[in-house]
Design a protein around this motif. Structure first.
Motif, mmCIF file in Angstrom:
data_model
loop_
_atom_site.group_PDB
_atom_site.id
_atom_site.type_symbol
_atom_site.label_atom_id
_atom_site.label_comp_id
_atom_site.label_asym_id
_atom_site.label_seq_id
_atom_site.Cartn_x
_atom_site.Cartn_y
_atom_site.Cartn_z
ATOM 1 N N SER A 46 -4.205 28.146 18.655
ATOM 2 C CA SER A 46 -4.078 26.745 19.059
ATOM 3 C C SER A 46 -4.744 26.447 20.398
ATOM 4 O O SER A 46 -4.894 25.291 20.763
ATOM 5 N N GLY A 47 -5.085 27.491 21.136
ATOM 6 C CA GLY A 47 -5.679 27.278 22.458
ATOM 7 C C GLY A 47 -4.644 27.226 23.571
ATOM 8 O O GLY A 47 -4.999 27.100 24.743
ATOM 9 N N ASN B 168 3.972 34.474 17.478
ATOM 10 C CA ASN B 168 3.847 33.528 18.593
ATOM 11 C C ASN B 168 2.549 33.768 19.354
ATOM 12 O O ASN B 168 1.899 32.819 19.790
ATOM 13 N N VAL B 169 2.194 35.029 19.540
ATOM 14 C CA VAL B 169 0.952 35.379 20.229
ATOM 15 C C VAL B 169 -0.244 34.869 19.424
ATOM 16 O O VAL B 169 -1.149 34.226 19.972
ATOM 17 N N ARG C 17 -11.771 36.706 16.864
ATOM 18 C CA ARG C 17 -12.174 35.305 17.031
ATOM 19 C C ARG C 17 -13.590 35.209 17.597
ATOM 20 O O ARG C 17 -14.390 34.384 17.171
ATOM 21 N N ARG C 18 -13.889 36.063 18.580
ATOM 22 C CA ARG C 18 -15.235 36.096 19.158
ATOM 23 C C ARG C 18 -16.278 36.446 18.100
ATOM 24 O O ARG C 18 -17.342 35.833 18.029
ATOM 25 N N GLU C 19 -15.978 37.439 17.293
ATOM 26 C CA GLU C 19 -16.899 37.838 16.224
ATOM 27 C C GLU C 19 -17.090 36.709 15.224
ATOM 28 O O GLU C 19 -18.195 36.482 14.744
ATOM 29 N N GLY D 18 0.794 28.517 27.768
ATOM 30 C CA GLY D 18 0.796 29.895 27.293
ATOM 31 C C GLY D 18 1.277 30.915 28.311
ATOM 32 O O GLY D 18 1.294 32.110 28.024
ATOM 33 N N GLU D 19 1.685 30.464 29.474
ATOM 34 C CA GLU D 19 2.072 31.403 30.534
ATOM 35 C C GLU D 19 3.200 32.339 30.103
ATOM 36 O O GLU D 19 3.135 33.548 30.312
#
Length: 74
Positions: free
Chosen positions: A18-19, A11-12, A50-52, A26-27
């Protein structure tokens, strides 16, 4: 060494992909991850990866398949 597992790991990951993680949707999963050692680590690693990936995509511009084929024919 016992590998820790949480049923909400996926889920995380899904929320991050998905944003939904950053928005109001997402709270609930963010609250869970804040209190779960496994999910907080999953979120940390997934965010870093993801950043990389975004940095790598910005740096590397692959030529089109047509251009590669044309050059190989020369």
């Amino acid at each position: 060494m016992k590998i820790q597992h949480c049923d909400r790991e996926q889920n995380v990951i899904d929320a991050l992909k998905s944003g939904r993680w950053a928005g109001a949707w997402g709270e609930e999963i963010r609250k869970h991850a804040a209190g779960c050692a496994v999910c907080s680590e999953v979120a940390l690693v997934a965010t870093a990866m993801r950043r990389e990936d975004e940095l790598a995509q910005a740096e590397v511009r692959l030529p089109s398949a047509g251009l590669v084929w044309w050059k190989s024919q020369l």
